[in-house]
Enzyme design. Structure first.
Site, PDB file in Angstrom:
ATOM      1  N   CYS A 132      -4.035   0.588  -2.530  1.00 26.51           N
ATOM      2  CA  CYS A 132      -3.943  -0.657  -1.759  1.00 26.51           C
ATOM      3  C   CYS A 132      -2.833  -1.558  -2.301  1.00 26.51           C
ATOM      4  CB  CYS A 132      -5.262  -1.418  -1.845  1.00 26.51           C
ATOM      5  SG  CYS A 132      -6.575  -0.730  -0.828  1.00 26.51           S
ATOM      6  N   GLU A 138       0.338   5.271   0.594  1.00 24.86           N
ATOM      7  CA  GLU A 138      -0.610   6.286   1.036  1.00 24.86           C
ATOM      8  C   GLU A 138      -0.215   7.673   0.543  1.00 24.86           C
ATOM      9  OE1 GLU A 138      -1.019   5.596   5.267  1.00 24.86           O
ATOM     10  OE2 GLU A 138      -2.172   3.760   4.869  1.00 24.86           O
ATOM     11  N   ASN A 162       0.844  -1.204   0.000  1.00 20.34           N
ATOM     12  CA  ASN A 162       0.000   0.000   0.000  1.00 20.34           C
ATOM     13  C   ASN A 162       0.874   1.247   0.000  1.00 20.34           C
ATOM     14  OD1 ASN A 162       0.652  -0.848   2.650  1.00 20.34           O
ATOM     15  ND2 ASN A 162      -1.036   0.293   3.545  1.00 20.34           N
ATOM     16  N   GLU A 195      -3.040  -4.664  -3.034  1.00 19.99           N
ATOM     17  CA  GLU A 195      -3.542  -5.524  -4.115  1.00 19.99           C
ATOM     18  C   GLU A 195      -3.451  -4.806  -5.459  1.00 19.99           C
ATOM     19  OE1 GLU A 195      -4.941  -4.829  -1.240  1.00 19.99           O
ATOM     20  OE2 GLU A 195      -6.173  -6.474  -0.471  1.00 19.99           O
TER      21      GLU A 195
END
Ligand code: THU
Length: 133
Positions: A54, A45, A43, A56
């Site tokens: 994310c 941010e 992830n 994924e």
């Protein structure tokens, strides 16, 4: 299983690379693609919170860049008491490249906590086939 151990190891490495200064919640994801190649993501941010991404998503981007389009198996890894299962948006992102039977292992640093199929995580889902009228 050898590959699963490799995936867990890569996911630990991805968690360590995670850029998550705001949530302090690192997540790692690893895809085993149909070619057998492994792709990791973490992830990332952002100070403008909704612009974060994310783990994924990162793993899917790496897979596409690597020339694969089919997820055979996936690991998602994070800390905490609760299971770190893919968020709703990521379930849909995974859906694009996986079958209903594709297994997603929900893990922490020690290993697999729960393994679920995509269909269990996202039943009655909408995918590329739905657009073929
Ligand atoms: N996060 C993921 O990377 N994957 C998930 O499926 C759940 C949430 C990240 C997003 C954010 O950086 C942090 O975890 C806290 O929500």
């Amino acid at each position: 299983m050898q590959t699963l151990e490799e995936m867990l190891q890569m996911a630990r490495g991805a968690m360590e690379k995670s850029y998550s200064p705001y949530s302090e919640f690192p997540v790692g994801a690893v895809i085993k693609a149909q070619s057998g190649k492994l792709y990791a993501g973490c992830n990332v941010e952002n100070a403008a919170y909704p612009a974060g991404s994310c783990a994924e998503q990162g793993a899917i981007s790496a897979m596409i860049l690597g020339g694969d389009t089919k997820i055979q198996e996936m690991v998602v890894m994070g800390n905490g008491k609760q299971l770190v299962s893919p968020c709703g948006s990521c379930r849909q992102r995974i859906r694009e490249f996986a079958d209903p039977e594709t297994v997603i292992h929900i893990c922490d640093k020690n290993g697999v906590r729960k393994s679920m199929t995509l269909d269990e995580l996202l039943p009655v889902s909408f995918g590329p086939e739905n657009l073929k009228c």
